[in-house]
Structures are given as C-alpha cells and as structure tokens.
Design an enzyme around this catalytic site. Structure first.
Site, PDB file in Angstrom:
ATOM      1  N   ASP A   1       0.981  -1.314  -0.142  1.00 18.67           N
ATOM      2  CA  ASP A   1      -0.033   0.064   0.029  1.00 18.67           C
ATOM      3  C   ASP A   1       0.944   1.158   0.022  1.00 18.67           C
ATOM      4  OD1 ASP A   1      -2.235   1.424   0.030  1.00 18.67           O
ATOM      5  OD2 ASP A   1      -2.428   1.229   2.203  1.00 18.67           O
TER       6      ASP A   1
ATOM      7  N   ASP B   1       3.742   1.903   7.953  1.00 18.22           N
ATOM      8  CA  ASP B   1       2.302   1.250   7.774  1.00 18.22           C
ATOM      9  C   ASP B   1       2.540  -0.177   7.080  1.00 18.22           C
ATOM     10  OD1 ASP B   1      -0.100   0.291   7.989  1.00 18.22           O
ATOM     11  OD2 ASP B   1      -0.997   1.854   7.291  1.00 18.22           O
TER      12      ASP B   1
END
Length: 325
Positions: free
Chosen positions: A202, A219
């Site tokens: 992502d 993340d």
C-alpha cells in the site's frame, strides 16, 4: 450498529495508556490519535521523551501469524538498514502484545513529511528506498500473508459491494455489467508466482515520510506477495505523458541502485489500478459498522457516489480495451 457495540469504542485514552505502560513504559501525557481507519493508531512519548506510535490492530482482520510476519519482515528490513520503523520487542523478543482483548504493537516514530512527486530528487530517493526494500523482499517469502491475485480479489470485492444495501436496482445492474466486463478484460493480465516478491502493498504518499532527500516507509499492514510494480505505480501521478515518463525514470533510476526493475511489469499498472478502484469501495462497505467510517465517508450512502464510481469503472474498462487493442 451503535457505537458502544463496536470493539474500538472501548479503546479510550486510559486503556491505550494502560496497555503501553503494561510493557514497562511510563507515559507522562495523553496519547494523540492519528488519522487511521483500518486500525487505531496513537502518537505518544515516554518519560525519556522518546516518541512512539502505538498501533492497535482491528479485531478479526489478521491472524496473529499474519501480523507476526509483518513484524518479522520489518525487523529483517531494519537489519538491512532499510529506512522503516520496526516494532519494539520486549526482553523475550515479543513484538505483538495484548491488553484487554486488543492486539497492539509499539513503533518508534518516523518523523517528516510526504515527498513531492514533482521533485526529481524526491522521486529518485523514493525509488532507492523501495528498491532497497525489494532487494530484501526477494530474499525470503511470506507463508501467512496474502498473495495478490487479480481474479480472487476482484471476485471478493464485487461480492461485498453487491451484498451491500447501497446500490439501487439500476446501479446494481450497471455495476454487475461493468465489473463482469473488467474481470473478463483482466482474465489474461495476471502474472506467474515466480514474478512476485514480498512488498509493502500500500505504498502511497500517506505511508512515506521524510525530509530533504531521505524517506522512510511506514504502515506495512497490507504487506503481501505481489509484483514489484505494486509498490511503484501509485507514485506515478503525472497526467501528461512526458510528466509521467519523468516520474517513472527518476523512480526506476533510484530503484536500480539496489535491484533491477522488470519493465514488463509496467503493463500491470492499469490492471492494478482497476483492482484498487473496486477494492476501495468494497473496503468502505465492509467497514461501515465501524462508527469512524460513516463520519469520515458519509457520501458512501449517497446515490451519486455510486453513479460516479460506476463511471470510473467504465472509463477504466475502456482504457484497458484500448490498451489491449
């Protein structure tokens, strides 16, 4: 669903503090909630003025084994001096912790700002850090994390949207038609498992932080096995061909300081874009019971959102047909 029924409704500041302090830290101040929807993420500092990020995982999304693979990959990257924030481990080497039914991890804060995609030096630096990550990623494999599979993920996302109450009858028919067309158009756009490595998954601007010409990745919640281009295509925002080519050239030049990039994967960008468009709406639908989502994305319940979404999918279908022709 009432707010009080959602698990995250119990995650009050006092519980966040108690969870972190159960690891042996002392927090002199209140945690500051960051803009995160899938999980709950807080910035805090301890009595030694060290800044930390506490990440509380969404219940039921990932297994403990899948989260541990994320943590182990980050530790592997950090050991190779790739700029990432690896989770803190206690004296027993444990990185995934539990408190009052929540699973959480503690990360050192990576400070900075998002890169500028019109800055060639920033693009080169982004390519460098992604290339360094992939050079490590190809040296091992995930066992528990997902593999990016176009057919399977498209089918899952379409099923979730069609099972939701948001689409009117005409929209349901139009959505079914265009997604069926897209799935047929993408049926032969896959890739061999051998072409896939461990990737961030992502890699958009919100997950890249730094300053000057040094950036780090944060993340890794969606890390998976996929082609390398999955971590590159979202950085190519140029609307004109020459701008897009400039961005690509700088990113690839930085990337190849660490690992060769297969230019053949550029043909996967539009299929991956189609997949992301469909999965994003499915994600919103799937998370609607979380009170944070109706507050942040109220337009999901509006008919005009779905009309626009269907138009976007139709445009993507036409683009794929033109490109294949």
């Amino acid at each position: 669903m009432q707010d009080s029924l959602h698990p995250f409704a119990r995650l009050e500041p006092s519980r966040v503090v108690a969870a972190v302090e159960s690891l042996g830290f002392w927090l002199p101040g209140e945690p500051f909630a960051l803009n995160s929807y899938e999980n709950r993420v807080y910035m805090l500092h301890d009595d030694e003025r060290r800044r930390w990020i506490a990440k509380f995982y969404r219940p039921g999304r990932w297994s403990n084994e899948q989260i541990q693979e994320e943590h182990d990959f980050l530790a592997e990257l950090a050991a190779a001096e790739v700029s990432v924030a690896a989770p803190w481990r206690d004296a027993q080497g444990v990185s995934l912790h539990q408190a009052e039914g929540f699973r959480f991890a503690l990360y050192p804060q990576l400070s900075g700002q998002a890169p500028e995609l019109d800055n060639p030096a920033h693009l080169f630096a982004l390519g460098e850090v992604i290339g360094a990550m992939h050079a490590v990623g190809e040296q091992g494999r995930f066992v528990e994390r997902r593999r990016l599979d176009l057919d399977e993920m498209l089918a899952e996302a379409c099923e979730a949207v069609l099972a939701s109450p948001w689409l009117e009858r005409r929209q349901r028919q139009a959505y079914t038609r265009v997604t069926d067309d897209l799935r047929r158009a993408l049926a032969d756009r896959g890739w061999s498992p051998e072409a896939s490595i461990r990737v961030h998954g992502d890699c958009h601007l919100g997950n890249i932080l730094g300053r000057d010409e040094a950036f780090g990745l944060v993340d890794f919640d969606d890390c998976l096995t996929a082609p390398a281009v999955q971590d590159i295509w979202m950085l190519l925002s140029g609307q004109e061909e020459d701008e897009w080519q400039m961005q690509l050239s700088e990113v690839i030049e930085g990337y190849e300081q660490h690992r060769e990039f297969d230019r053949g994967e550029l043909a996967l960008i539009e299929p991956l874009r189609a997949l992301r468009l469909i999965r994003h709406s499915a994600w919103l639908v799937a998370r609607w019971a979380d009170p944070a989502f109706p507050m942040a994305f109220p337009w999901l319940a509006e008919s005009r959102y779905w009309d626009e979404h269907i138009r976007q999918l139709e445009q993507q279908r036409r683009w794929l047909e033109t490109a294949s022709g």
